[in-house]
Motif scaffolding. Structure first.
Motif, mmCIF file in Angstrom:
data_model
loop_
_atom_site.group_PDB
_atom_site.id
_atom_site.type_symbol
_atom_site.label_atom_id
_atom_site.label_comp_id
_atom_site.label_asym_id
_atom_site.label_seq_id
_atom_site.Cartn_x
_atom_site.Cartn_y
_atom_site.Cartn_z
ATOM 1 N N GLN A 4 -52.009 -16.329 -23.138
ATOM 2 C CA GLN A 4 -50.709 -16.654 -22.552
ATOM 3 C C GLN A 4 -50.926 -17.227 -21.162
ATOM 4 O OE1 GLN A 4 -47.600 -16.416 -23.936
ATOM 5 N NE2 GLN A 4 -48.646 -15.964 -25.853
ATOM 6 N N PRO A 5 -51.275 -18.506 -21.073
ATOM 7 C CA PRO A 5 -51.547 -19.105 -19.755
ATOM 8 C C PRO A 5 -50.296 -19.134 -18.890
ATOM 9 C CG PRO A 5 -51.410 -20.795 -21.444
ATOM 10 C CD PRO A 5 -51.399 -19.479 -22.164
ATOM 11 N N ARG A 6 -50.509 -18.991 -17.577
ATOM 12 C CA ARG A 6 -49.400 -19.019 -16.624
ATOM 13 C C ARG A 6 -49.472 -20.240 -15.717
ATOM 14 N NH1 ARG A 6 -46.464 -14.632 -15.669
ATOM 15 N NH2 ARG A 6 -46.360 -15.044 -13.415
ATOM 16 N N GLN A 7 -50.641 -20.844 -15.606
ATOM 17 C CA GLN A 7 -50.820 -22.024 -14.751
ATOM 18 C C GLN A 7 -51.458 -23.114 -15.606
ATOM 19 O OE1 GLN A 7 -49.805 -22.314 -11.514
ATOM 20 N NE2 GLN A 7 -49.020 -20.217 -11.496
ATOM 21 N N ILE A 8 -50.624 -23.957 -16.188
ATOM 22 C CA ILE A 8 -51.108 -24.982 -17.119
ATOM 23 C C ILE A 8 -51.178 -26.333 -16.410
ATOM 24 C CG2 ILE A 8 -50.736 -26.136 -19.322
ATOM 25 C CD1 ILE A 8 -49.114 -23.744 -20.231
ATOM 26 N N PHE A 9 -52.329 -26.963 -16.517
ATOM 27 C CA PHE A 9 -52.513 -28.318 -15.987
ATOM 28 C C PHE A 9 -52.477 -29.267 -17.182
ATOM 29 C CE2 PHE A 9 -54.337 -30.987 -12.501
ATOM 30 C CZ PHE A 9 -54.562 -32.142 -13.232
ATOM 31 N N ALA A 72 -42.583 -35.824 -27.228
ATOM 32 C CA ALA A 72 -43.646 -35.289 -26.371
ATOM 33 C C ALA A 72 -43.154 -35.126 -24.939
ATOM 34 C CB ALA A 72 -44.866 -36.209 -26.418
ATOM 35 N N HIS A 73 -42.461 -36.135 -24.426
ATOM 36 C CA HIS A 73 -41.911 -36.039 -23.066
ATOM 37 C C HIS A 73 -40.949 -34.868 -22.954
ATOM 38 C CE1 HIS A 73 -42.767 -40.502 -23.366
ATOM 39 N NE2 HIS A 73 -43.423 -40.188 -22.252
ATOM 40 N N ARG A 74 -40.069 -34.753 -23.928
ATOM 41 C CA ARG A 74 -39.051 -33.696 -23.867
ATOM 42 C C ARG A 74 -39.666 -32.312 -24.012
ATOM 43 N NH1 ARG A 74 -36.336 -37.794 -26.860
ATOM 44 N NH2 ARG A 74 -36.864 -36.790 -28.843
ATOM 45 N N ALA A 75 -40.689 -32.187 -24.863
ATOM 46 C CA ALA A 75 -41.337 -30.893 -25.053
ATOM 47 C C ALA A 75 -42.031 -30.433 -23.772
ATOM 48 C CB ALA A 75 -42.338 -30.971 -26.202
ATOM 49 N N LEU A 76 -42.657 -31.342 -23.063
ATOM 50 C CA LEU A 76 -43.318 -30.981 -21.812
ATOM 51 C C LEU A 76 -42.301 -30.526 -20.770
ATOM 52 C CD1 LEU A 76 -45.996 -33.795 -21.714
ATOM 53 C CD2 LEU A 76 -46.475 -31.335 -21.716
ATOM 54 N N ALA A 77 -41.143 -31.177 -20.736
ATOM 55 C CA ALA A 77 -40.098 -30.771 -19.793
ATOM 56 C C ALA A 77 -39.588 -29.374 -20.121
ATOM 57 C CB ALA A 77 -38.953 -31.782 -19.814
ATOM 58 N N THR A 82 -39.488 -23.365 -19.224
ATOM 59 C CA THR A 82 -39.715 -22.042 -19.798
ATOM 60 C C THR A 82 -40.791 -21.286 -19.028
ATOM 61 O OG1 THR A 82 -39.106 -22.838 -22.001
ATOM 62 C CG2 THR A 82 -40.366 -20.790 -21.889
ATOM 63 N N LEU A 83 -41.867 -21.980 -18.696
ATOM 64 C CA LEU A 83 -42.955 -21.333 -17.966
ATOM 65 C C LEU A 83 -42.499 -20.919 -16.570
ATOM 66 C CD1 LEU A 83 -45.904 -20.561 -18.414
ATOM 67 C CD2 LEU A 83 -46.566 -22.768 -17.442
ATOM 68 N N ALA A 84 -41.706 -21.764 -15.917
ATOM 69 C CA ALA A 84 -41.191 -21.421 -14.589
ATOM 70 C C ALA A 84 -40.314 -20.178 -14.643
ATOM 71 C CB ALA A 84 -40.416 -22.602 -14.012
ATOM 72 N N ALA A 85 -39.517 -20.061 -15.693
ATOM 73 C CA ALA A 85 -38.650 -18.884 -15.842
ATOM 74 C C ALA A 85 -39.453 -17.605 -16.014
ATOM 75 C CB ALA A 85 -37.714 -19.079 -17.031
ATOM 76 N N ARG A 86 -40.699 -17.742 -16.461
ATOM 77 C CA ARG A 86 -41.574 -16.586 -16.639
ATOM 78 C C ARG A 86 -42.460 -16.342 -15.419
ATOM 79 N NH1 ARG A 86 -43.850 -18.106 -22.672
ATOM 80 N NH2 ARG A 86 -41.842 -17.995 -23.784
ATOM 81 N N ALA A 232 -45.480 -25.087 -28.737
ATOM 82 C CA ALA A 232 -44.817 -24.041 -29.511
ATOM 83 C C ALA A 232 -45.786 -22.898 -29.799
ATOM 84 C CB ALA A 232 -44.260 -24.608 -30.800
ATOM 85 N N GLU A 233 -47.059 -23.222 -30.052
ATOM 86 C CA GLU A 233 -48.058 -22.179 -30.285
ATOM 87 C C GLU A 233 -48.217 -21.288 -29.055
ATOM 88 O OE1 GLU A 233 -51.765 -23.816 -31.474
ATOM 89 O OE2 GLU A 233 -50.956 -24.782 -33.276
ATOM 90 N N LEU A 234 -47.973 -21.849 -27.881
ATOM 91 C CA LEU A 234 -48.060 -21.075 -26.653
ATOM 92 C C LEU A 234 -46.756 -20.344 -26.335
ATOM 93 C CD1 LEU A 234 -49.876 -23.651 -24.307
ATOM 94 C CD2 LEU A 234 -50.898 -21.766 -25.613
ATOM 95 N N GLY A 235 -45.770 -20.500 -27.219
ATOM 96 C CA GLY A 235 -44.478 -19.879 -26.972
ATOM 97 C C GLY A 235 -43.642 -20.639 -25.970
ATOM 98 N N LEU A 236 -43.947 -21.927 -25.812
ATOM 99 C CA LEU A 236 -43.225 -22.764 -24.852
ATOM 100 C C LEU A 236 -42.442 -23.881 -25.545
ATOM 101 C CD1 LEU A 236 -46.124 -23.111 -22.246
ATOM 102 C CD2 LEU A 236 -44.146 -21.589 -22.109
#
Length: 236
Positions: A4-9, A72-77, A82-86, A232-236
């Protein structure tokens, strides 16, 4: 491996925008197989024939304005939100000069090769928004000089935001490259930096990139499929 990564580049390249109708550069049939970059994408080319260079980028700007963000653009946004909310962060670094990430909903995008929708004055250095054509006679909105050029990084010029990019990579706990050729440096070297720091790495691409062997994991197919599925596999 990924947990469950928290800092994704995330590093994106032309393959992410290809399904929006914008051409890639180094693939068969790409822009640099049809046009000579030395005549269109260098400071020397601009000095020798500014009208030719401006016309090339005016056409690219029109094409980019007509294009629409893809899945792809929309999924990254969505993933960034989602990650910021966590309490985490997705650092989105792109080699693309279009604005499809922004129009796809991404609030923070680092354009290491500049931005097609901006102009830079070669007299005073001011960068301004520019969605319309740039003509040689157009004045700089800051100093008035007729010295505007696209604010994109040409061959022989230094990419932008390198310190910020390397700082973000040092904080990352997952490195993802999506739609990149793996042949343009320094971006192609980031996977090596990540691995040297023990950061898991994954490639999402239509086909294996030039540096595909450097990645821990990979998924191949259109960006509009691989990017949303991976997130989606990352829950994002």
């Amino acid at each position: 491996m990924l947990g469950q990564p928290r800092q994704i580049f995330v590093l994106t390249g032309a393959g992410v925008s290809a399904e929006s109708g914008l051409g890639t550069f180094r693939d068969r049939g790409g822009l640099w197989s049809r046009f000579d970059p030395m005549r269109l994408a260098t400071p020397e080319a601009f000095a020798a024939d500014p009208d030719l260079v401006l016309d090339f980028y005016n056409h690219r700007r029109r094409d980019a304005r007509a294009a629409e963000p893809n899945a792809a653009h929309r999924a990254l946004a969505r993933a960034a939100d989602t990650l910021a909310a966590r309490g985490g962060h997705l650092f989105l670094c792109t080699q693309n000069v279009d604005d499809l990430h922004e129009r796809g909903g991404s609030a923070e995008v680092v354009h290491m090769h500049g931005e097609l929708m901006k102009a830079r004055c070669t007299a005073c250095g001011t960068v301004s928004e520019r969605r319309e054509d740039i003509l040689r006679a157009d004045p700089c909105p800051h100093c008035g000089a007729a010295a505007l050029r696209p604010d994109v990084v040409w061959f022989g010029e230094m990419p932008k935001h390198l310190d910020r990019i390397e700082a973000a990579l040092a904080r990352a706990d997952l490195f993802v490259a999506a739609g990149t050729s793996g042949s343009v440096y320094p971006a192609a070297g980031y996977v090596g930096l990540a691995r040297a720091r023990g950061i898991p790495t994954c490639e999402l691409n239509l086909d294996p990139s030039d540096n595909a062997d450097a990645f821990d994991a990979a998924s191949y197919g259109p960006a509009s499929e691989t990017v949303p599925a991976f997130l989606a596999e990352l829950g994002l």
